[in-house]
Design a protein around this motif. Sequence first.
Motif, PDB file in Angstrom:
ATOM      1  N   GLY A 200      26.694   5.938  24.207  1.00 14.20           N
ATOM      2  CA  GLY A 200      26.616   6.781  25.334  1.00 14.20           C
ATOM      3  C   GLY A 200      27.841   7.543  25.944  1.00 14.20           C
ATOM      4  N   ILE A 202      28.248   8.167  29.134  1.00 15.12           N
ATOM      5  CA  ILE A 202      28.233   7.789  30.642  1.00 15.12           C
ATOM      6  C   ILE A 202      28.688   6.194  30.300  1.00 15.12           C
ATOM      7  CG2 ILE A 202      27.090   7.485  32.770  1.00 15.12           C
ATOM      8  CD1 ILE A 202      25.018   9.664  31.653  1.00 15.12           C
ATOM      9  N   ALA A 205      26.637   2.452  31.748  1.00 13.68           N
ATOM     10  CA  ALA A 205      25.211   2.957  31.904  1.00 13.68           C
ATOM     11  C   ALA A 205      24.298   1.495  32.193  1.00 13.68           C
ATOM     12  CB  ALA A 205      24.504   4.066  31.026  1.00 13.68           C
ATOM     13  N   LYS A 206      23.571   1.718  33.198  1.00 12.58           N
ATOM     14  CA  LYS A 206      22.681   0.431  33.461  1.00 12.58           C
ATOM     15  C   LYS A 206      21.054   0.763  33.468  1.00 12.58           C
ATOM     16  CE  LYS A 206      26.028  -2.781  34.430  1.00 12.58           C
ATOM     17  NZ  LYS A 206      27.113  -2.024  33.921  1.00 12.58           N
ATOM     18  N   SER A 207      20.774   1.673  34.056  1.00 17.92           N
ATOM     19  CA  SER A 207      19.546   2.484  33.903  1.00 17.92           C
ATOM     20  C   SER A 207      19.121   2.916  32.857  1.00 17.92           C
ATOM     21  CB  SER A 207      19.194   3.321  35.244  1.00 17.92           C
ATOM     22  OG  SER A 207      19.771   4.601  34.911  1.00 17.92           O
ATOM     23  N   ALA A 209      17.342   5.621  32.137  1.00 20.74           N
ATOM     24  CA  ALA A 209      17.621   6.942  32.303  1.00 20.74           C
ATOM     25  C   ALA A 209      19.102   7.207  31.905  1.00 20.74           C
ATOM     26  CB  ALA A 209      16.947   7.677  33.744  1.00 20.74           C
ATOM     27  N   THR A 210      19.985   6.590  32.645  1.00 21.00           N
ATOM     28  CA  THR A 210      21.355   6.846  32.353  1.00 21.00           C
ATOM     29  C   THR A 210      21.739   6.776  30.894  1.00 21.00           C
ATOM     30  OG1 THR A 210      21.926   6.247  34.418  1.00 21.00           O
ATOM     31  CG2 THR A 210      23.574   6.392  33.045  1.00 21.00           C
ATOM     32  N   VAL A 213      20.322   9.527  28.636  1.00 17.65           N
ATOM     33  CA  VAL A 213      20.896  10.766  28.915  1.00 17.65           C
ATOM     34  C   VAL A 213      22.377  10.789  27.969  1.00 17.65           C
ATOM     35  CG1 VAL A 213      22.006  12.396  30.505  1.00 17.65           C
ATOM     36  CG2 VAL A 213      19.619  11.554  30.758  1.00 17.65           C
ATOM     37  N   GLY A 214      23.032   9.586  28.261  1.00 20.79           N
ATOM     38  CA  GLY A 214      24.292   9.439  27.863  1.00 20.79           C
ATOM     39  C   GLY A 214      24.358   9.469  26.139  1.00 20.79           C
TER      40      GLY A 214
END
Length: 230
Positions: A200, A202, A205-207, A209-210, A213-214
Amino acid sequence: DIRLPCGSGLDLYFDQTITAEQLAAMSGHRARRHPFVLQTDIAAHRSSVVSKSARAPFPESRRIGDVFERAYTPPVQLLLLGSGPGLVAIATLAEALGIALKILTPDATTRANLGLVGRRALIDEAALATTMASFDAATAAILVFHEHERELNLLAAILDTDCFYVGALGNHAVHRERRAALAARGIAEANLDRMRAPIGSIPGAKSKATLAVGVLAELMTEARARNLVS
């Protein structure tokens, strides 16, 4: 002269010279996931279908003088393996982007959640070998396992294919252990370097969604670098 609201314009050329044989050749290339270029000489009023290498980087559409080359590359396809909400989120976003999916998950809850959001691209262990036999340089693979011992056989097989993107969930420490275990199996350093982890664009990233997307942003960035997408 067609002007667009953004201020640019379009030149339209209607090619009436394409033959049934050329259309059949184009269709055959697409069915075999083989890249090709349709070369159109605007001045001479003729077109030709030119096969291209199945290795990246793939051709780009371009115009050189009176010759316009329209590149056709295999559509990006994705094998998604693992379990959990992150896998469901990645599958949902990938499908929204038009990416062809195959999903393998050993987890009944994940399969049920995929069904709830309309994801029907599930395969079973028996179909995995056939699926991987079709992998080419327009294929990506993402592993979303929290039990990392499940990954090694899968990664060894995937790294033996032409996948352009291989990503695996896990932090830097997990990935160091993963590389060491695969190296012990004789996987070459160059192949190990193809793996992306942590996955990813991002960091941290924990969620779900994040993460989704990443991961898809990273995958599509690599696809763009190889001229698979515009």
